[in-house]
Design an enzyme around this catalytic site. Structure first.
Site, short mmCIF file in Angstrom:
data_model
loop_
_atom_site.label_atom_id
_atom_site.label_comp_id
_atom_site.label_asym_id
_atom_site.label_seq_id
_atom_site.Cartn_x
_atom_site.Cartn_y
_atom_site.Cartn_z
N TYR A 188 -15.84 -10.22 0.64
CA TYR A 188 -16.55 -8.80 0.23
C TYR A 188 -17.47 -9.06 -0.38
O TYR A 188 -18.25 -8.19 -0.54
CB TYR A 188 -15.42 -7.29 -0.43
CG TYR A 188 -13.99 -7.48 1.02
CD1 TYR A 188 -14.21 -6.19 1.06
CD2 TYR A 188 -12.77 -7.69 1.07
CE1 TYR A 188 -13.31 -5.80 2.24
CE2 TYR A 188 -12.17 -7.85 1.05
CZ TYR A 188 -12.31 -7.09 2.55
OH TYR A 188 -11.19 -5.85 2.97
N ARG A 198 1.04 -1.44 -0.26
CA ARG A 198 0.09 0.28 -0.01
C ARG A 198 1.05 1.37 0.00
O ARG A 198 0.29 2.39 0.80
CB ARG A 198 -0.75 -0.30 1.33
CG ARG A 198 -1.71 -1.38 1.28
CD ARG A 198 -3.22 -1.78 0.47
NE ARG A 198 -3.93 -0.86 0.49
CZ ARG A 198 -4.76 -0.97 1.22
NH1 ARG A 198 -5.10 -1.69 2.09
NH2 ARG A 198 -5.85 0.23 1.24
N ASP A 242 -7.64 -0.50 -7.12
CA ASP A 242 -7.89 -2.03 -5.61
C ASP A 242 -8.07 -3.28 -6.04
O ASP A 242 -8.93 -3.68 -7.50
CB ASP A 242 -9.14 -1.19 -5.49
CG ASP A 242 -9.16 -1.63 -3.71
OD1 ASP A 242 -8.32 -0.78 -2.86
OD2 ASP A 242 -10.41 -2.41 -3.53
N ARG A 276 -2.69 7.23 1.54
CA ARG A 276 -2.76 8.07 2.68
C ARG A 276 -1.84 8.70 3.34
O ARG A 276 -1.87 10.31 3.59
CB ARG A 276 -3.85 8.14 3.76
CG ARG A 276 -5.50 8.52 2.47
CD ARG A 276 -6.32 7.81 3.12
NE ARG A 276 -6.26 6.07 3.71
CZ ARG A 276 -7.06 5.65 3.92
NH1 ARG A 276 -8.05 5.66 4.52
NH2 ARG A 276 -6.11 4.29 4.13
N ARG A 285 -5.49 13.04 -4.31
CA ARG A 285 -6.99 12.35 -3.77
C ARG A 285 -7.12 13.52 -3.62
O ARG A 285 -9.24 13.47 -3.96
CB ARG A 285 -6.71 11.59 -2.60
CG ARG A 285 -7.71 11.11 -2.62
CD ARG A 285 -7.88 9.90 -3.16
NE ARG A 285 -8.82 8.77 -1.82
CZ ARG A 285 -10.60 9.15 -2.12
NH1 ARG A 285 -10.75 10.40 -2.77
NH2 ARG A 285 -11.50 8.23 -1.34
O1 CP3 Z 1 -0.67 -0.57 -2.59
C1 CP3 Z 1 -0.40 0.25 -3.36
O2 CP3 Z 1 0.32 1.52 -3.28
C2 CP3 Z 1 -1.55 -0.23 -4.65
C3 CP3 Z 1 -3.10 0.44 -4.35
C4 CP3 Z 1 -3.79 -1.12 -3.87
C5 CP3 Z 1 -5.10 0.13 -3.52
N1 CP3 Z 1 -5.76 -1.30 -2.69
C6 CP3 Z 1 -5.15 1.16 -3.04
C7 CP3 Z 1 -6.78 1.76 -1.81
C8 CP3 Z 1 -3.52 -1.90 -3.50
C9 CP3 Z 1 -2.79 -2.53 -3.79
C10 CP3 Z 1 -5.04 -2.47 -2.88
C11 CP3 Z 1 -5.37 -3.92 -2.12
C12 CP3 Z 1 -6.60 -3.80 -1.18
N2 CP3 Z 1 -8.04 -3.13 -1.07
C13 CP3 Z 1 -6.47 -5.19 -0.26
C14 CP3 Z 1 -5.76 -6.08 0.24
C15 CP3 Z 1 -4.86 -5.61 0.81
C16 CP3 Z 1 -4.76 -5.41 2.46
O3 CP3 Z 1 -4.45 -4.66 2.38
O4 CP3 Z 1 -4.98 -6.03 2.39
C17 CP3 Z 1 -7.78 -4.82 0.27
C18 CP3 Z 1 -8.37 -6.00 1.69
C19 CP3 Z 1 -8.36 -4.07 -0.55
C20 CP3 Z 1 -9.89 -3.40 0.10
C21 CP3 Z 1 -10.18 -1.88 0.72
N3 CP3 Z 1 -9.94 -0.69 -0.39
C22 CP3 Z 1 -10.00 -1.91 1.48
C23 CP3 Z 1 -10.27 -2.39 2.48
C24 CP3 Z 1 -10.17 -0.32 2.14
C25 CP3 Z 1 -10.44 0.90 3.19
C26 CP3 Z 1 -8.76 0.33 4.00
C27 CP3 Z 1 -8.13 1.61 3.51
O5 CP3 Z 1 -6.97 1.70 3.88
O6 CP3 Z 1 -8.55 2.92 3.51
C28 CP3 Z 1 -9.71 0.24 0.73
C29 CP3 Z 1 -9.50 1.42 -0.06
C30 CP3 Z 1 -8.02 2.01 -0.10
N4 CP3 Z 1 -7.31 1.42 -1.52
C31 CP3 Z 1 -7.33 2.67 -0.37
C32 CP3 Z 1 -5.86 2.80 -1.06
C33 CP3 Z 1 -4.97 4.06 -1.27
C34 CP3 Z 1 -8.03 4.56 0.71
C35 CP3 Z 1 -8.66 4.66 -0.51
C36 CP3 Z 1 -8.34 6.31 -0.06
O7 CP3 Z 1 -7.81 7.59 0.04
O8 CP3 Z 1 -9.35 7.22 -0.10
#
Ligand code: CP3
Length: 345
Positions: free
Chosen positions: A153, A28, A78, A32, A41
């Site tokens: 999910y 990730r 994502d 943020r 963003r």
């Molecule tokens: O790694 C990276 O920089 C690439 C981008 C990436 C995101 N999500 C961006 C994101 C990757 C590889 C993911 C994978 C992802 N998404 C997973 C597997 C990895 C892990 O952490 O277990 C899962 C379970 C998700 C589902 C998901 N997306 C959740 C649970 C959330 C909310 C929680 C959170 O971290 O905010 C997201 C949103 C998300 N995906 C954000 C980002 C940068 C934050 C959203 C925002 O900027 O408002």
């Protein structure tokens, strides 16, 4: 798949090379905790719009690589773009995480697998643009969520600490569940092959919810679908380099690695270093596994553990990483210090 210049250190490690110091990326890494991400963003509108706008997604993908000179970029997208592309309603509410309209046995039949690649075309365009903009020595990592994790999910409608909705559904409705897993395996194969063809060097399978499963369920829902994805991708791209991250696999980690055939297994931070070193076959690559909260706190709590991790995996292919995603509170200076340590400082 792009050629594999020897200079792509991280890709070479996935393929089995042992480096003097481990290459590093951060799960990730675009997100943020970076002021430049927060700034972009705030201008981008919704989170899914950001994922589907190649200009912006390319910029966000490159931000952490530029700032920290990491060894790899990971595609900014994502795991939940796949349910969205299948036609399920997916929303990201600020402060709430993802919200989906939960599937039922009946609504699984309404998913539209044949449209997935068309709907994910903007993400594939991002892969092409990132590869074109990325320095030649940087590895580009593509990814998708593994079927069980994505299904938790799709069936639960949101993240949950114990995935109860999906676990009950899998036991009560085995046929409908198997249909859903088949769909996810097939679209994941197509999506990953398309990412390789667009310029990804490596892909990671995010099985973030591999925990809370008994061994029978783990074999059926984690090992077998991931094995089918690896085999399906390699039917089209025989040497495709793949990292598997089964978070929470615990005592099943060696069985997962052996049965799936991934090149590298990602270790969560709860995996003991000596256990991993002893149970995983000697040549198999590992990735991980610093607790992200040690990176928040920094100092001795971070430095000593980071050095222990590097020392434990000297002698096998090792990619340094966190044991789960970086959290928004993480100070930038701690990331900079971690890089110095991993690179021998
Ligand atoms: O790694 C990276 O920089 C690439 C981008 C990436 C995101 N999500 C961006 C994101 C990757 C590889 C993911 C994978 C992802 N998404 C997973 C597997 C990895 C892990 O952490 O277990 C899962 C379970 C998700 C589902 C998901 N997306 C959740 C649970 C959330 C909310 C929680 C959170 O971290 O905010 C997201 C949103 C998300 N995906 C954000 C980002 C940068 C934050 C959203 C925002 O900027 O408002």
């Amino acid at each position: 798949m792009s050629p594999a210049p020897a200079a792509r250190r991280l890709l070479a490690t996935v393929r089995g090379a042992i480096q003097p110091t481990p290459p590093i990326w951060i799960m990730r890494q675009a997100g943020r905790y970076l002021p430049e991400y927060r700034e972009l963003r705030s201008r981008a509108g919704g989170f899914l719009e950001l994922c589907y706008t190649p200009d912006l997604a390319t910029e966000v993908t490159l931000q952490p690589v530029r700032r920290f000179d990491l060894d790899a970029a990971i595609l900014f997208s994502d795991i939940l773009v796949v349910p969205d592309a299948l036609g399920q309603e997916v929303r990201f509410e600020t402060g709430e995480g993802p919200l989906l309209t939960p599937l039922s046995a009946a609504s699984i039949g309404a998913l539209r697998p044949e449209r997935v690649l068309e709907r994910l075309a903007p993400v594939l365009e991002t892969v092409r643009r990132v590869r074109a903009a990325l320095p030649d020595d940087k590895t580009l990592i593509g990814f998708c969520g593994s079927p069980w994790t994505v299904a938790t999910y799709m069936l639960g409608g949101r993240g949950s600490p114990d995935q109860q909705a999906a676990r009950l559904f899998a036991l009560r409705e085995p046929e409908a569940f198997a249909r859903l897993m088949d769909i996810l395996v097939d679209v994941s194969v197509d999506y990953l092959v398309a990412q390789f063809r667009a310029g990804a060097d490596v892909v990671q399978l995010f099985e973030s919810w591999a925990l809370n499963l008994d061994e029978t369920a783990f074999a059926e829902r984690v090992i077998e679908p991931n094995r089918r994805i690896v085999a399906g991708v390699r039917r089209q791209l025989p040497d495709a380099p793949i990292i598997g991250f089964p978070r929470g696999a615990a005592g099943m980690i060696a069985a997962y690695a052996e049965a799936t055939g991934v090149n590298v297994v990602g270790l969560d931070y709860a995996t003991p270093l000596q256990f991993a070193a002893a149970t995983l076959p000697a040549g198999l690559g590992v990735q991980g596994n610093l607790d992200p909260l040690r990176l928040v706190v920094g100092g001795r709590q971070m430095e000593e553990r980071a050095r222990e991790i590097v020392a434990a995996f000297r002698g096998r292919p090792h990619i340094f990483n966190l044991g789960h995603g970086i959290v928004p509170e993480t100070p930038i200076a701690h990331v900079e210090r971690l890089l110095e340590i991993v690179r021998g400082g």
